[in-house]
Design a protein around this motif. Structure first.
Motif, PDB file in Angstrom:
ATOM      1  N   ASN A 235       0.853  -1.179   0.000  1.00  0.00           N
ATOM      2  CA  ASN A 235       0.000   0.000   0.000  1.00  0.00           C
ATOM      3  C   ASN A 235       0.888   1.228   0.000  1.00  0.00           C
ATOM      4  OD1 ASN A 235      -2.475   1.452   0.192  1.00  0.00           O
ATOM      5  ND2 ASN A 235      -2.082   1.762   2.360  1.00  0.00           N
TER       6      ASN A 235
ATOM      7  N   HIS B 284      -7.232   0.150  -4.236  1.00  0.00           N
ATOM      8  CA  HIS B 284      -6.136   0.301  -3.274  1.00  0.00           C
ATOM      9  C   HIS B 284      -4.765   0.215  -3.941  1.00  0.00           C
ATOM     10  CE1 HIS B 284      -9.169   0.180  -0.202  1.00  0.00           C
ATOM     11  NE2 HIS B 284      -9.524  -1.048  -0.536  1.00  0.00           N
TER      12      HIS B 284
ATOM     13  N   GLN C  46      -4.339   3.395   7.071  1.00  0.00           N
ATOM     14  CA  GLN C  46      -3.508   3.126   5.909  1.00  0.00           C
ATOM     15  C   GLN C  46      -2.592   1.946   6.207  1.00  0.00           C
ATOM     16  OE1 GLN C  46      -3.396   4.538   2.787  1.00  0.00           O
ATOM     17  NE2 GLN C  46      -5.315   5.508   3.367  1.00  0.00           N
TER      18      GLN C  46
ATOM     19  N   ASP D 297      -9.489  -5.840   2.893  1.00  0.00           N
ATOM     20  CA  ASP D 297      -9.838  -4.538   2.344  1.00  0.00           C
ATOM     21  C   ASP D 297     -10.981  -4.624   1.343  1.00  0.00           C
ATOM     22  OD1 ASP D 297      -7.776  -2.560   3.455  1.00  0.00           O
ATOM     23  OD2 ASP D 297      -6.549  -4.253   2.824  1.00  0.00           O
TER      24      ASP D 297
ATOM     25  N   ARG E   9      -2.332  -4.228   1.552  1.00  0.00           N
ATOM     26  CA  ARG E   9      -3.745  -4.413   1.231  1.00  0.00           C
ATOM     27  C   ARG E   9      -4.007  -5.893   0.982  1.00  0.00           C
ATOM     28  NH1 ARG E   9      -6.830  -0.097   2.791  1.00  0.00           N
ATOM     29  NH2 ARG E   9      -5.991   1.857   1.958  1.00  0.00           N
TER      30      ARG E   9
END
Length: 286
Positions: A46, A171, A67, A94, A71
Motif C-alpha cells: 500500500n 487500493h 492506511q 480490504d 492491502r
C-alpha cells in the motif's frame, strides 16, 4: 511484498477428502492432497504506508490504522473460510470479489462478520449484478436486516456492482474482470496488475471466450481450473488447461479446483516446465 497470492483453498466443490470416499487420494497422507474449497487472497504493498506486514501489527494498531502497509483482497468466500482465515492468522480484508454464486464459492459469506468486529468497519464486496441478486435472495437476513425477528450478529457489507467490461483501481492495483464460461454460465476471473507485476485467477472455467485471451497475455502468474483428467461439462481437464497455458505463455502457471482423481505427487512429476499444481497454503510472491 509487491504482489502475493495465497491459495486458501484449491479443491473442487466437494473438497478432498470427499465424504464417504476411500480412494487413494482421499486417504492420502500427503497434506497437498487435502483440499478445501477454492478461494485465494491477493496481497500487495500500500503506497504511502509504513512498510510492514499488517499481521505484524497489534490489535490496537490494526484498529487505529487507516492506511495499512499491505492491502488484502479476498476472491470468493468458501464454506471453509473460517478455517482458512484462522490457519493463516489473517485479521484484515480490504475487499472481497466474487467469481460467481455457486455454493462452494459463497457459503462462507457470513464469516465476514468477524472482520467487521476486528476492523470496526464494514467490508466492500464486488460482484456482478446477478451474483448480488442471488446474495439478496440467499442471505436475506444480511441484506434486509430490518426483517429479522431479533437483532442479529450479521456481516456489515457494502455491495458494489462489477462491470465485466471495465477495469477498476482498488487500493493501488488495477483489477480487470475477465469473462469466462463455466459450462453455459458466464462467470468472472480476475487479473491483478501492480507495480509491473501481474497475476490472473481463473477458477471454475470450461472455456475462455476469444475476447478474453488478450486480457490473459503477458502474465507473471496464471491460475487456471484443471478439475480432473476426464471430460467435464463445466470445468477444464488437465489437458485442456495445459493447452490454454501453452497458448497464453505465462511465466508461471498453477492448476487449481482439483478433484480427488488427481494425486499431487503423481501429476506434479508429469507437468511441463513452468506449470505446477497449487495446494492449500501455497504462497506465490512476486
Amino acid at each position: 511484498m509487491p504482489l502475493e497470492l495465497l491459495f486458501l483453498g484449491t479443491g473442487t466443490s466437494a473438497g478432498v477428502p470427499m465424504i464417504g470416499c476411500e480412494c487413494e487420494v482421499c486417504t492420502s497422507a500427503d497434506p497437498r492432497d487435502q483440499r478445501t474449497r477454492a478461494s485465494v487472497l491477493v496481497s500487495y504493498d500500500n503506497h504511502g504506508a509504513q512498510a510492514r506486514p499488517f499481521e505484524a501489527a497489534s490489535p490496537d494498531d490494526a484498529r487505529a490504522s487507516n492506511q495499512p502497509a499491505t492491502r488484502r483482497v479476498l476472491i470468493d468466500t468458501s464454506p471453509e473460510l473460517r478455517v482458512q482465515i484462522t490457519r493463516h492468522r489473517i485479521n484484515r480484508l480490504d475487499a472481497v470479489l466474487f467469481t460467481h454464486a455457486h455454493a462452494d464459492h459463497i457459503f462462507g459469506l457470513d464469516d465476514l462478520r468477524r472482520f467487521n468486529v476486528v476492523m470496526k468497519a464494514p467490508i466492500d464486496i464486488y460482484a456482478e449484478e446477478d451474483v448480488l441478486n442471488r446474495f439478496r435472495e440467499m442471505f436475506r437476513y444480511i441484506f434486509e436486516p430490518h426483517l429479522n425477528a431479533n437483532q442479529s450478529f450479521i456481516p456489515q457489507l457494502i455491495a458494489h456492482r462489477l462491470d465485466s467490461s471495465t477495469a477498476m483501481e482498488l487500493h493501488g492495483a488495477t483489477w480487470t474482470p475477465i469473462r469466462l464460461m463455466h459450462g453455459r454460465l458466464p462467470v468472472l476471473g480476475f487479473r491483478v496488475d501492480h507495480e509491473g507485476r501481474s497475476i490472473a485467477y481463473c477458477t471454475d472455467v470450461s472455456t475462455v471466450p476469444p475476447e478474453s485471451y488478450p486480457l490473459l497475455r503477458e502474465l507473471d502468474v496464471l491460475v487456471l481450473d484443471a478439475l480432473r483428467y476426464r471430460h467435464h461439462p463445466t470445468h477444464m481437464t488437465v489437458d485442456q488447461a495445459l493447452e490454454v497455458i501453452a497458448e497464453l505463455k505465462p511465466k508461471q502457471a498453477y492448476l487449481t479446483h482439483i478433484a480427488h482423481e488427481i494425486s499431487h505427487a503423481d501429476l506434479s512429476t508429469r507437468l511441463p516446465d513452468g506449470v505446477a499444481i497449487s495446494y492449500d497454503g501455497l504462497r506465490v510472491t512476486l
